[in-house]
Design an enzyme around this catalytic site. Structure first.
Site, PDB file in Angstrom:
ATOM      1  N   SER A 166       1.880  -7.108  -6.654  1.00 46.92           N
ATOM      2  CA  SER A 166       2.704  -6.740  -5.506  1.00 46.92           C
ATOM      3  C   SER A 166       2.738  -5.244  -5.249  1.00 46.92           C
ATOM      4  O   SER A 166       3.149  -4.812  -4.166  1.00 46.92           O
ATOM      5  CB  SER A 166       4.136  -7.252  -5.705  1.00 46.92           C
ATOM      6  N   ASP A 167       2.320  -4.435  -6.221  1.00 47.37           N
ATOM      7  CA  ASP A 167       2.390  -2.980  -6.066  1.00 47.37           C
ATOM      8  C   ASP A 167       1.149  -2.323  -6.662  1.00 47.37           C
ATOM      9  O   ASP A 167       1.238  -1.462  -7.529  1.00 47.37           O
ATOM     10  CB  ASP A 167       3.661  -2.438  -6.729  1.00 47.37           C
TER      11      ASP A 167
END
Length: 236
Positions: A166-167
């Protein structure tokens, strides 16, 4: 799956590495400070402590909120069951990725404390030995020494297994002294069905992080040719 051990009515220890004498004190930075084992601190999605002790070298991270909500609620999360807690999810995913032979840190354990329907939590992983994050390497003006083709190929390994980060940014990619590429920080990440849309979004997020840092640091430069080499490695 991590093993859960209730150590008080509201405190639960999650154990991924049963070979270590894990205890609640391992999640207390003051304990490591008393053992003269606190090697440093860092920042990121959570508060981070680096530990170097006879028991091993670890990264201790406290889960914290981001965005506007963090202004009035820094580290409390709604408790909806153990298997929905941040440390349980991240430890489980790390264990799964390790079983797939993906280059991620070894999970050690986690802890969460429930109070009035909300919980606070921490995660402990093994330090990747002799490694620096991609950001620091580029910031030192050494982007030309990196194997960009291999960086792209390693990201593809994760995508081939349906691992959504997600990052994905230049702070969450590590390179060790043998030039092995690792990915770290899997909070809010998951294994999902392969899909070109989210996979491309991951690559776009990484590129944005490189562009952002290049505007903030004079020596932080990644050439178009280097990025193309990364994409070539990704595409195989």
């Amino acid at each position: 799956m991590p093993q859960a051990q209730k150590i008080s009515p509201n405190k639960t220890l999650l154990i991924s590495d049963a070979t270590r004498p894990l205890a609640a004190s391992w999640f207390d930075p003051d304990y490591w400070q008393s053992q003269h084992a606190l090697a440093g601190t860092g920042t990121g999605r959570g508060a981070v402590w680096f530990i170097k002790s006879p028991l091993g070298s670890f990264v201790l991270r406290r889960y914290r909120r981001g965005g506007l909500i963090a202004k009035f609620n820094k580290d409390h999360f709604l408790f909806t069951g153990q298997k929905h807690t941040r440390p349980w999810l991240e430890l489980s995913l790390l264990e799964q990725m390790r079983s797939l032979d993906l280059p991620v840190p070894r999970p050690i354990g986690g802890i969460y404390v429930v109070n009035k329907g909300f919980y606070q939590s921490q995660l402990l992983t093994e330090t990747i030995a002799n490694a620096q994050d991609l950001f620091e390497i580029i910031k030192m003006g050494q982007s030309h020494q990196l194997d960009w083709h291999n960086i792209g190929a390693v990201v593809k390994q994760f995508h081939n297994q349906g691992i959504y980060h997600s990052d994905l940014n230049c702070h969450n990619i590590m390179i060790d002294q043998d030039n092995k590429v690792w990915l770290i920080d899997f909070d809010k990440c998951e294994q999902r069905s392969q899909n070109q849309q989210w996979q491309q979004a991951n690559l776009d997020r990484l590129k944005r992080s490189l562009d952002k840092e290049s505007k903030l640091h004079a020596k932080f430069t990644v050439s178009d040719a280097q990025w193309r080499n990364c994409l070539e490695g990704y595409r195989g």
